[in-house]
Design a protein around this motif. Structure first.
Motif, PDB file in Angstrom:
ATOM      1  N   ALA A 118       0.858  -1.217   0.137  1.00  0.00           N
ATOM      2  CA  ALA A 118       0.238  -0.012  -0.049  1.00  0.00           C
ATOM      3  C   ALA A 118       0.789   1.297   0.323  1.00  0.00           C
ATOM      4  CB  ALA A 118      -0.978   0.157   1.260  1.00  0.00           C
ATOM      5  N   LYS A 119       2.235   1.686   0.594  1.00  0.00           N
ATOM      6  CA  LYS A 119       2.815   2.735   1.317  1.00  0.00           C
ATOM      7  C   LYS A 119       3.289   2.755  -0.313  1.00  0.00           C
ATOM      8  CE  LYS A 119       5.521   3.905   4.313  1.00  0.00           C
ATOM      9  NZ  LYS A 119       6.647   3.264   5.467  1.00  0.00           N
ATOM     10  N   GLU A 120       3.846   1.558  -0.743  1.00  0.00           N
ATOM     11  CA  GLU A 120       4.804   1.979  -2.368  1.00  0.00           C
ATOM     12  C   GLU A 120       4.047   2.343  -3.692  1.00  0.00           C
ATOM     13  OE1 GLU A 120       6.937  -2.112  -3.171  1.00  0.00           O
ATOM     14  OE2 GLU A 120       7.445  -2.003  -0.116  1.00  0.00           O
ATOM     15  N   ASN A 121       2.823   1.567  -3.054  1.00  0.00           N
ATOM     16  CA  ASN A 121       1.764   1.785  -4.520  1.00  0.00           C
ATOM     17  C   ASN A 121       0.427   3.290  -4.131  1.00  0.00           C
ATOM     18  OD1 ASN A 121       2.210  -0.212  -6.440  1.00  0.00           O
ATOM     19  ND2 ASN A 121       2.715  -1.098  -4.756  1.00  0.00           N
ATOM     20  N   ASN A 122       0.873   4.044  -2.890  1.00  0.00           N
ATOM     21  CA  ASN A 122       0.015   5.317  -2.871  1.00  0.00           C
ATOM     22  C   ASN A 122      -1.648   4.536  -2.560  1.00  0.00           C
ATOM     23  OD1 ASN A 122       1.852   7.151  -2.039  1.00  0.00           O
ATOM     24  ND2 ASN A 122       2.457   7.547  -4.056  1.00  0.00           N
ATOM     25  N   VAL A 123      -1.248   3.280  -2.095  1.00  0.00           N
ATOM     26  CA  VAL A 123      -2.842   2.634  -1.791  1.00  0.00           C
ATOM     27  C   VAL A 123      -3.620   3.385  -0.594  1.00  0.00           C
ATOM     28  CG1 VAL A 123      -4.786   1.296  -1.410  1.00  0.00           C
ATOM     29  CG2 VAL A 123      -2.576   1.081  -3.271  1.00  0.00           C
ATOM     30  N   ILE A 153      -5.415   2.749   2.697  1.00  0.00           N
ATOM     31  CA  ILE A 153      -5.627   1.872   3.582  1.00  0.00           C
ATOM     32  C   ILE A 153      -5.458   2.849   4.954  1.00  0.00           C
ATOM     33  CG2 ILE A 153      -5.035  -0.299   2.232  1.00  0.00           C
ATOM     34  CD1 ILE A 153      -2.502   0.082   4.844  1.00  0.00           C
ATOM     35  N   VAL A 154      -7.194   1.972   5.738  1.00  0.00           N
ATOM     36  CA  VAL A 154      -6.937   2.113   7.096  1.00  0.00           C
ATOM     37  C   VAL A 154      -5.419   3.349   7.887  1.00  0.00           C
ATOM     38  CG1 VAL A 154      -9.066   1.095   8.046  1.00  0.00           C
ATOM     39  CG2 VAL A 154      -7.188   0.278   8.161  1.00  0.00           C
ATOM     40  N   ILE A 206      -7.125  -2.905  -0.931  1.00  0.00           N
ATOM     41  CA  ILE A 206      -6.434  -4.434  -2.212  1.00  0.00           C
ATOM     42  C   ILE A 206      -7.091  -5.390  -0.776  1.00  0.00           C
ATOM     43  CG2 ILE A 206      -4.265  -2.312  -2.586  1.00  0.00           C
ATOM     44  CD1 ILE A 206      -2.881  -3.524  -0.168  1.00  0.00           C
ATOM     45  N   GLY A 207      -7.824  -4.867  -0.033  1.00  0.00           N
ATOM     46  CA  GLY A 207      -8.430  -5.947   0.911  1.00  0.00           C
ATOM     47  C   GLY A 207      -7.511  -5.805   2.296  1.00  0.00           C
ATOM     48  N   TYR A 208      -6.898  -5.058   2.634  1.00  0.00           N
ATOM     49  CA  TYR A 208      -6.372  -4.573   3.994  1.00  0.00           C
ATOM     50  C   TYR A 208      -7.025  -5.005   4.920  1.00  0.00           C
ATOM     51  CZ  TYR A 208      -3.932  -3.052   7.517  1.00  0.00           C
ATOM     52  OH  TYR A 208      -2.645  -3.645   8.764  1.00  0.00           O
TER      53      TYR A 208
END
Ligand code: SAH
Ligand code: MG
Length: 214
Positions: free
Chosen positions: A31-36, A38-39, A66-68
């Motif tokens: 998420a961090k690498e792809n700027n997603v 998440i909570v 992403i389902g996190y």
């Protein structure tokens, strides 16, 4: 200042939470690498807390990404819940499906593709816990459906309800966000002012509102 808490407070509270390992860590890195989006860490911990207390058998989530958070709730419950999660973005769905498959959650976590409002209108089952984390500008429109789909003793957890502080102060409102902010205020007024409901709004992360029936 993120518009809600002071930086020193956020840093301190985050510092108390140990780093995850394994699946959650891998998803956090992605998420961090792809700027997603998440909570946030402290919101994730709150969600884990609520799920481990409530032990929901059936969970509905708005906003899979992403389902996190789905996977986090699954792991936190310890009771193999069935999770239905709604997402409209196809590229997110394909990443989420791959994650759910890779980590073997396919029997328990199902993604429904579509716009939350349209999907909500069609859903008929009841849920023990509903996690609202998509379409900030429509929580007020989602609410009647979520109440219809909520079991008698179910809980709604809504994330991002203070939206970088803008919901609480006009001084912080960016012009382009005014509609979202007005609708979010309407959501908070609806869940707070309705005598058949009990709601607590928590100025943590991006703002969380927890609602249940009285
Ligand atoms: N709950 C996730 C993060 C969700 S981010 C987690 O913490 O891991 C919000 C997601 O909602 C984004 O992926 C976005 O594509 C999706 N989204 C936004 N508005 C939507 C809508 N109206 N209907 C369906 N999905 C929506
Ligand atoms: Mg969120």
């Amino acid at each position: 200042m993120n518009g809600i808490t002071h930086d020193y407070m956020e840093e301190y509270l985050r510092g108390l939470i140990p780093e995850n390992e394994g699946i959650l860590r891998e998803l956090e890195n992605f998420a961090k690498e792809n700027n997603v989006p998440i909570v946030q860490k402290e919101t994730a911990k709150f969600l884990e807390f609520m799920v481990s207390m409530k032990k929901p058998k059936k969970i509905l989530e708005l906003g899979t990404a992403i389902g996190y958070s789905s996977i986090l709730m699954y792991l936190a419950s310890g009771c193999e819940p069935h999770i239905t999660t709604i997402e409209r973005d196809e590229s997110m769905i394909s990443v989420a499906e791959q994650n759910i498959l890779n980590y073997n959650f396919s029997d328990n976590i199902k993604i429904i593709q579509g716009d939350c409002l349209e999907v909500l209108e069609k859903l008929q089952e009841e849920y023990d816990l509903i996690f609202m984390d998509a379409g900030k500008g429509h929580y007020n429109h989602f609410l009647p459906h979520c109440l219809r789909l909520l079991k008698e003793d179910g809980i709604i957890i809504a994330d991002n309800v203070l939206f970088r502080g803008m919901v609480a102060s006009n001084d912080l409102v960016k012009r382009r966000k005014i509609t979202i902010v007005k609708r979010m205020r309407s959501y908070l007024e609806m869940v707070s002012g309705d005598n058949s409901l009990i709601t607590s709004v928590i100025p943590m992360g991006d703002g969380i509102a927890v609602t249940k029936r009285r």
